[in-house]
Design a protein around this motif. Structure first.
Motif, PDB file in Angstrom:
ATOM      1  N   TRP A  28      21.113   1.596 -14.399  1.00 39.20           N
ATOM      2  CA  TRP A  28      21.357   0.802 -13.193  1.00 39.20           C
ATOM      3  C   TRP A  28      22.848   0.472 -13.065  1.00 39.20           C
ATOM      4  N   THR A  61      16.976   3.676  -2.598  1.00 32.99           N
ATOM      5  CA  THR A  61      16.156   2.588  -2.067  1.00 32.99           C
ATOM      6  C   THR A  61      14.701   3.013  -1.965  1.00 32.99           C
ATOM      7  N   LEU A  64      13.223   3.262  -5.507  1.00 36.39           N
ATOM      8  CA  LEU A  64      13.032   1.935  -6.097  1.00 36.39           C
ATOM      9  C   LEU A  64      11.874   1.189  -5.450  1.00 36.39           C
ATOM     10  N   ARG A  65      11.728   1.329  -4.147  1.00 43.76           N
ATOM     11  CA  ARG A  65      10.592   0.677  -3.476  1.00 43.76           C
ATOM     12  C   ARG A  65       9.269   1.276  -3.943  1.00 43.76           C
ATOM     13  N   SER A  68       8.665   0.025  -7.436  1.00 46.45           N
ATOM     14  CA  SER A  68       8.295  -1.391  -7.381  1.00 46.45           C
ATOM     15  C   SER A  68       6.843  -1.541  -6.962  1.00 46.45           C
ATOM     16  N   SER A  69       6.424  -0.735  -6.012  1.00 53.11           N
ATOM     17  CA  SER A  69       5.039  -0.760  -5.567  1.00 53.11           C
ATOM     18  C   SER A  69       4.105  -0.352  -6.705  1.00 53.11           C
ATOM     19  N   ALA A  71       4.691  -0.733  -9.894  1.00 58.56           N
ATOM     20  CA  ALA A  71       4.678  -1.842 -10.859  1.00 58.56           C
ATOM     21  C   ALA A  71       3.784  -2.975 -10.369  1.00 58.56           C
ATOM     22  N   GLN A  72       3.867  -3.306  -9.085  1.00 56.06           N
ATOM     23  CA  GLN A  72       3.029  -4.372  -8.535  1.00 56.06           C
ATOM     24  C   GLN A  72       1.558  -3.984  -8.580  1.00 56.06           C
TER      25      GLN A  72
END
Length: 123
Positions: A28, A61, A64-65, A68-69, A71-72
């Motif tokens: 990162w 982006t 990463l989105r 993130s989805s 992971a959620q």
């Protein structure tokens, strides 16, 4: 007057460590530095180089989105969350059964839907 006590950065993140965290943090930092370098170089001398920044940032982006989805979604399938959802459903069933006993057609329909389960329940 005493000096404020400081907590070292690494020790304050002790509870957020996981396998691969150091590599992720390093990647990162390298990515952010690389974008800053690209921005600086493009602003100094080359608009064509600067034009490459937006697509790279957009792709990052998007990735990463998506991650993130993912992971959620993993969080929502945790044992604790499943147990919480089961308790909430049990409470909802109690309320709906009470409503059904009192003659509420809406409560009867909702209980029927809960009994059928959603298409995701089979998976």
């Amino acid at each position: 007057m005493s000096e404020p006590q400081t907590v070292p950065f690494e020790s304050s993140r002790k509870d957020t460590q996981f396998e691969g965290r150091a590599e992720l943090d390093s990647a990162w930092r390298w990515f952010r530095k690389s974008l800053a370098d690209l921005l600086r170089e493009g602003r100094r001398s080359d608009p064509e180089t600067l034009a490459q920044l937006a697509p790279i940032a957009a792709e990052a982006t998007e990735v990463l989105r998506r991650l993130s989805s993912d992971a959620q979604a993993a969080v929502s399938t945790s044992k604790r969350n499943r147990e919480l959802q089961e308790r909430q459903e049990a409470g909802l069933r109690r309320v709906l059964r009470k409503g059904a006993r009192r003659g509420s057609p809406a409560a009867v329909r909702m209980l029927h839907r809960l009994d059928q389960g959603s298409p995701d329940d089979a998976a």
